[in-house]
Scaffold this motif. Sequence first.
Motif, PDB file in Angstrom:
ATOM      1  N   PHE A  37      30.850  67.894  36.103  1.00  0.00           N
ATOM      2  CA  PHE A  37      30.811  68.318  34.695  1.00  0.00           C
ATOM      3  C   PHE A  37      32.142  67.990  34.042  1.00  0.00           C
ATOM      4  O   PHE A  37      32.962  67.284  34.640  1.00  0.00           O
ATOM      5  CB  PHE A  37      30.475  69.820  34.615  1.00  0.00           C
ATOM      6  N   ASN A  38      32.400  68.387  32.830  1.00  0.00           N
ATOM      7  CA  ASN A  38      33.679  68.219  32.113  1.00  0.00           C
ATOM      8  C   ASN A  38      34.365  66.910  32.518  1.00  0.00           C
ATOM      9  O   ASN A  38      35.460  66.922  33.091  1.00  0.00           O
ATOM     10  CB  ASN A  38      34.600  69.403  32.389  1.00  0.00           C
ATOM     11  N   ARG A  53      34.935  65.211  36.957  1.00  0.00           N
ATOM     12  CA  ARG A  53      35.293  66.452  37.628  1.00  0.00           C
ATOM     13  C   ARG A  53      34.183  66.791  38.612  1.00  0.00           C
ATOM     14  O   ARG A  53      33.055  67.128  38.204  1.00  0.00           O
ATOM     15  CB  ARG A  53      35.454  67.595  36.624  1.00  0.00           C
ATOM     16  N   TYR A  97      41.316  69.178  37.259  1.00  0.00           N
ATOM     17  CA  TYR A  97      40.037  69.338  36.569  1.00  0.00           C
ATOM     18  C   TYR A  97      40.121  68.927  35.105  1.00  0.00           C
ATOM     19  O   TYR A  97      41.193  68.660  34.576  1.00  0.00           O
ATOM     20  CB  TYR A  97      39.481  70.747  36.734  1.00  0.00           C
ATOM     21  N   LYS A 206      39.866  81.346  21.842  1.00  0.00           N
ATOM     22  CA  LYS A 206      40.783  80.246  22.186  1.00  0.00           C
ATOM     23  C   LYS A 206      40.105  78.940  21.825  1.00  0.00           C
ATOM     24  O   LYS A 206      38.874  78.875  21.684  1.00  0.00           O
ATOM     25  CB  LYS A 206      41.182  80.257  23.654  1.00  0.00           C
ATOM     26  N   TYR A 236      31.326  79.027  25.336  1.00  0.00           N
ATOM     27  CA  TYR A 236      32.032  77.814  24.917  1.00  0.00           C
ATOM     28  C   TYR A 236      31.126  76.935  24.064  1.00  0.00           C
ATOM     29  O   TYR A 236      30.136  76.399  24.558  1.00  0.00           O
ATOM     30  CB  TYR A 236      32.463  76.992  26.129  1.00  0.00           C
ATOM     31  N   VAL A 272      28.773  78.726  35.668  1.00  0.00           N
ATOM     32  CA  VAL A 272      29.349  79.556  34.596  1.00  0.00           C
ATOM     33  C   VAL A 272      28.420  79.443  33.379  1.00  0.00           C
ATOM     34  O   VAL A 272      28.412  78.430  32.689  1.00  0.00           O
ATOM     35  CB  VAL A 272      30.784  79.111  34.226  1.00  0.00           C
ATOM     36  N   VAL A 275      28.239  77.522  28.687  1.00  0.00           N
ATOM     37  CA  VAL A 275      29.400  76.646  28.471  1.00  0.00           C
ATOM     38  C   VAL A 275      28.922  75.256  28.059  1.00  0.00           C
ATOM     39  O   VAL A 275      28.126  74.630  28.765  1.00  0.00           O
ATOM     40  CB  VAL A 275      30.272  76.517  29.740  1.00  0.00           C
ATOM     41  N   ASP A 298      29.391  74.544  33.542  1.00  0.00           N
ATOM     42  CA  ASP A 298      30.266  74.180  34.669  1.00  0.00           C
ATOM     43  C   ASP A 298      29.448  73.660  35.856  1.00  0.00           C
ATOM     44  O   ASP A 298      29.809  73.899  37.020  1.00  0.00           O
ATOM     45  CB  ASP A 298      31.125  75.384  35.110  1.00  0.00           C
TER      46      ASP A 298
HETATM   47  C1  BMA Z   1      37.965  76.746  31.209  1.00  0.00           C
HETATM   48  C2  BMA Z   1      38.124  75.546  32.112  1.00  0.00           C
HETATM   49  C3  BMA Z   1      36.896  74.666  32.042  1.00  0.00           C
HETATM   50  C4  BMA Z   1      35.620  75.456  32.176  1.00  0.00           C
HETATM   51  C5  BMA Z   1      35.626  76.688  31.284  1.00  0.00           C
HETATM   52  C6  BMA Z   1      34.436  77.578  31.498  1.00  0.00           C
HETATM   53  O1  BMA Z   1      39.059  77.614  31.344  1.00  0.00           O
HETATM   54  O2  BMA Z   1      38.297  75.993  33.437  1.00  0.00           O
HETATM   55  O3  BMA Z   1      36.947  73.753  33.082  1.00  0.00           O
HETATM   56  O4  BMA Z   1      34.524  74.648  31.816  1.00  0.00           O
HETATM   57  O5  BMA Z   1      36.796  77.436  31.531  1.00  0.00           O
HETATM   58  O6  BMA Z   1      34.413  78.075  32.805  1.00  0.00           O
END
Ligand code: BMA
Length: 320
Positions: A37-38, A53, A97, A206, A236, A272, A275, A298
């Motif tokens: 992912f990411n 990643r 990551y 954030k 997210y 997670v 996201v 994630d």
């Molecule tokens: C953030 C990072 C990302 C992740 C997100 C949700 O702090 O760690 O890699 O996708 O959290 O877990």
Amino acid sequence: MIIPWEDRPVNERGVIWRYSANPIIPRNLLSTSNSIFNSAVVPFGDGFAGVFRCDDTNRRMRLHAGFSRDGIRWSIEEDDIRLTGADPEVGAWLYGYDPRVVWIDDRYYVTWCNGYHGPTIGCAWTADFKVFHQLENAFLPFNRNGVLFPRKINGRFAMLSRPSDNGHTPFGDIFYSESPDMELWGRHRHVMSPAKFEQSAWQCTKIGAGPIPIETGEGWLLIFHGVLASCNGFVYSFGSALLDLSEPWKVLARSGPYLLSPQRDYECMGDVPNVTFPCAALHDPDTDRLAIYYGCADTVTSLAFGYVNEIVEFTKKTTI
Ligand code: BMA
């Protein structure tokens, strides 16, 4: 270069839309991957290359190189990237990551969140996605979401980043920094804080830069993620901003509504939940098409599409 694309579905009301065959990369593409992912991709040769990643089944966070002819079907190396050339103090791998990749001048640069007494911004360059030359970390810990601009600005490399802490940072502003040589970073400027909850809640806890900013006649188009702290944990989403071309710390517009938030099963369920995390976008200037790569829950990697000029108009129209 033909980037991945699918026309806007007839009943789609959003500015961007998801690929109908999402996710494009399953979590277990590699024999040892828990999740992929990411991740970041760029045009390369006749097709595309990327840095992915891949968290392994020991749940260690690793970076792997990958290649694709069409940007959709990816072949990812089973072995993780072994960086070379760094001072051993910096080069001792702990974890890495959320990579970003960009072509600047004569080579591809990779930045990622690099473990060095806590997360900070690791840097490397490659010509072929086989040998990766590690540079010094850009900043002190703690920092995440280091995203380079695709060309020098006022003669210097330019990077966005998000100073943080050692944990699941419940705060964070985006800053801008410059470097003459990709090693010494300074001239730090504040770019954006989280939004006010009453104004735009999806980005009120954030924020962090996403894909490499895209140069447009109206400024740098920045797609960024934002976080809402819900009673059930972080959510997210991602939205857009326009930054001044020569002074990118000046925000010209910033979307109030998100472009995309976790709504599909593959975005809401996984390691997670809830996201959507974009780390790359391919832009075809001839057609104005944009293909955004984003991590989902994630766990897996997906694609969304849009037109840059429509996203720019949306950003201006909905600015907060
Ligand atoms: C953030 C990072 C990302 C992740 C997100 C949700 O702090 O760690 O890699 O996708 O959290 O877990």
